[in-house]
Design a protein around this motif. Structure first.
Motif, PDB file in Angstrom:
ATOM      1  N   GLY A  22       0.835  -1.184   0.000  1.00  0.00           N
ATOM      2  CA  GLY A  22       0.000   0.000   0.000  1.00  0.00           C
ATOM      3  C   GLY A  22       0.871   1.234   0.000  1.00  0.00           C
ATOM      4  O   GLY A  22       2.065   1.175   0.211  1.00  0.00           O
ATOM      5  N   SER A  23       0.269   2.317  -0.249  1.00  0.00           N
ATOM      6  CA  SER A  23       1.046   3.538  -0.236  1.00  0.00           C
ATOM      7  C   SER A  23       0.650   4.373   0.961  1.00  0.00           C
ATOM      8  O   SER A  23      -0.515   4.463   1.310  1.00  0.00           O
ATOM      9  N   MET A  24       1.630   4.902   1.570  1.00  0.00           N
ATOM     10  CA  MET A  24       1.371   5.799   2.678  1.00  0.00           C
ATOM     11  C   MET A  24       2.239   7.008   2.473  1.00  0.00           C
ATOM     12  O   MET A  24       3.363   6.906   2.017  1.00  0.00           O
ATOM     13  N   GLY A  25       1.723   8.103   2.837  1.00  0.00           N
ATOM     14  CA  GLY A  25       2.568   9.279   2.828  1.00  0.00           C
ATOM     15  C   GLY A  25       3.595   9.158   3.930  1.00  0.00           C
ATOM     16  O   GLY A  25       3.637   8.184   4.656  1.00  0.00           O
ATOM     17  N   GLY A  26       4.421  10.109   4.024  1.00  0.00           N
ATOM     18  CA  GLY A  26       5.426  10.056   5.057  1.00  0.00           C
ATOM     19  C   GLY A  26       4.860  10.447   6.404  1.00  0.00           C
ATOM     20  O   GLY A  26       5.537  11.057   7.201  1.00  0.00           O
ATOM     21  N   GLY A  27       3.646  10.052   6.629  1.00  0.00           N
ATOM     22  CA  GLY A  27       2.894  10.630   7.723  1.00  0.00           C
ATOM     23  C   GLY A  27       3.265  10.227   9.110  1.00  0.00           C
ATOM     24  O   GLY A  27       2.444   9.750   9.861  1.00  0.00           O
ATOM     25  N   ASP A  53       9.175   4.813   3.719  1.00  0.00           N
ATOM     26  CA  ASP A  53       9.070   4.250   2.379  1.00  0.00           C
ATOM     27  C   ASP A  53       7.618   4.394   1.917  1.00  0.00           C
ATOM     28  O   ASP A  53       6.685   4.038   2.643  1.00  0.00           O
ATOM     29  N   PRO A  54       7.398   4.919   0.714  1.00  0.00           N
ATOM     30  CA  PRO A  54       6.011   5.129   0.270  1.00  0.00           C
ATOM     31  C   PRO A  54       5.283   3.834  -0.073  1.00  0.00           C
ATOM     32  O   PRO A  54       4.058   3.844  -0.214  1.00  0.00           O
ATOM     33  N   SER A  55       6.007   2.750  -0.215  1.00  0.00           N
ATOM     34  CA  SER A  55       5.366   1.486  -0.615  1.00  0.00           C
ATOM     35  C   SER A  55       5.788   0.344   0.301  1.00  0.00           C
ATOM     36  O   SER A  55       6.510  -0.557  -0.119  1.00  0.00           O
ATOM     37  N   PRO A  56       5.326   0.380   1.531  1.00  0.00           N
ATOM     38  CA  PRO A  56       5.681  -0.724   2.435  1.00  0.00           C
ATOM     39  C   PRO A  56       5.042  -2.026   1.967  1.00  0.00           C
ATOM     40  O   PRO A  56       4.002  -2.015   1.312  1.00  0.00           O
ATOM     41  N   ASP A  57       5.682  -3.135   2.294  1.00  0.00           N
ATOM     42  CA  ASP A  57       5.121  -4.438   1.935  1.00  0.00           C
ATOM     43  C   ASP A  57       3.978  -4.824   2.864  1.00  0.00           C
ATOM     44  O   ASP A  57       3.045  -5.517   2.456  1.00  0.00           O
ATOM     45  N   VAL A  58       4.083  -4.416   4.109  1.00  0.00           N
ATOM     46  CA  VAL A  58       3.081  -4.794   5.107  1.00  0.00           C
ATOM     47  C   VAL A  58       2.795  -3.574   5.975  1.00  0.00           C
ATOM     48  O   VAL A  58       3.709  -2.832   6.324  1.00  0.00           O
TER      49      VAL A  58
END
Ligand SMILES: [Cu+2]
Length: 355
Positions: A22-27, A53-58
């Motif tokens: 999934g993508s997460m901002g650097g939040g 990382d903007p695209s963590p695996d989990v």
């Protein structure tokens, strides 16, 4: 974004298939800054946060549940605290409605994955998540008094380099919060996946999670800040009256509860992931079976060691392969001993049934 949690229940190995991306901002960002009249004084507002990382695996979406009733074999109910995996928060009156469990939900990931643990702490208090043995950089280490505590939402980033058995726990007012149950297992699978203990390591057919803890029920009415206000609330004096295995009373229930007790067939290989989650030393006896210790504290041993019993102290983990040669019922006993005198304070029991 998704999650990849593993239940403690059931001793047969299952393969978890949901890989998440999934993508997460650097939040990242902790620091609600609410003091709430507490005495807790450790930093709460990060001076800087790591780039995520903007695209963590989990991604794990963790919340807090401070009202998890656990009914003991003697009929008494002890309130445990724990994490939920739904990001929810519940402090009182919930009866488990906060979604938390004791122990907290296991996190199961694969070696090398980039993992985000997002922790949301509501209300007027602080908690952290320390991924014990994983060793991320300090801003993701979750040790409150050397980094910061979380109020609001904060994202820890970590990447396990080694397959094995680890655990996570709250590191705010740690002596109390860990005793209250704010911990869960971290299982890191090798590239081969579940069924192999570590890369190029031994395989197993059945898996058991034995997290053995000593509980002093007199602590379980304390406030989350207890002991930080200058007074002595007795956190240096643990007098455990309950001894549990993976959230099940070890007096009687753990002998048969499928979350703990193992049923397997002769010829199969069992992997026991054992964690000493209590504060007192423990001795685990395998009911006359030989256990092959293949890893300790998330690291493979250079050479496996055969034992019939093991001694462990707080936070130690042992990964043991057991391959019973005969059918039968084997009673496993874990003695919890006074850390000074060695006197046995209690014994938790479970069983391995070989059919
Ligand atoms: Cu906590």
């Amino acid at each position: 974004m998704g999650r990849r949690h593993s239940s403690y229940s059931g001793s047969t190995t299952t393969t978890t298939t949901s890989t998440t991306s999934g993508s997460m901002g650097g939040g990242a960002g902790g620091g609600g800054g609410m003091g709430a009249g507490t005495c807790y004084v450790y930093p709460i507002r990060p001076a800087e946060v790591p780039a995520l990382d903007p695209s963590p695996d989990v991604v794990f979406d963790m919340g807090i549940d401070m009202n998890i009733p656990m009914t003991m074999d003697d009929g008494n109910t002890v309130t445990m605290w724990g994490f939920s995996d739904n990001g929810g928060n519940m402090m009182s009156g919930g009866g488990g409605m906060g979604g938390g469990s004791f122990p907290s939900p296991a996190m199961r990931v694969t070696q090398g994955q980039i993992v985000h643990t997002q922790l949301t702490v509501g209300m007027m208090m602080y908690h952290t998540i320390h991924h014990h043995g994983i060793e991320p950089e300090y801003r993701s280490d979750g040790v409150g008094h050397i980094s910061w505590d979380v109020n609001g939402t904060y994202t820890y980033q970590w990447r396990p380099a080694q397959a094995g058995t680890f655990f996570y726990h709250c590191h705010t007012n740690t002596v109390l919060h860990a005793e209250m149950g704010m911990y869960g297992l971290i299982i890191v699978d090798p590239p081969e996946g579940p069924g192999t203990a570590f890369h190029n390591g031994p395989t197993y057919d059945v898996e058991a999670f034995w997290v053995v803890d000593d509980i002093d029920s007199s602590w379980h009415t304390l406030a989350w800040t207890a002991g930080t206000c200058g007074g002595d609330v007795g956190l240096n004096d643990l007098n455990p009256d309950y001894f549990v295995i993976t959230g099940v009373d070890g007096a009687q229930s753990a002998l048969t509860d499928p979350r703990v007790a193992v049923t397997m067939q002769r010829g199969q290989k069992l992997l026991v992931r054992y964690l000493c989650a209590g504060y007192m030393p423990q001795t685990i006896r395998f009911g006359g079976l030989t256990a092959q210790v293949v890893a300790s504290d998330g690291r493979p041993l250079p050479r496996a060691i055969n034992v019939t019993q093991l001694d462990a102290v707080a936070a130690e983990r042992y990964d043991c392969i057991i391959q019973p040669g005969s059918r039968g019922v084997y009673t496993v006993e874990i003695e919890i001993k006074d850390w000074i005198t060695g006197r046995v304070l209690g014994t938790a029991r479970t069983r391995i049934t070989v059919t």
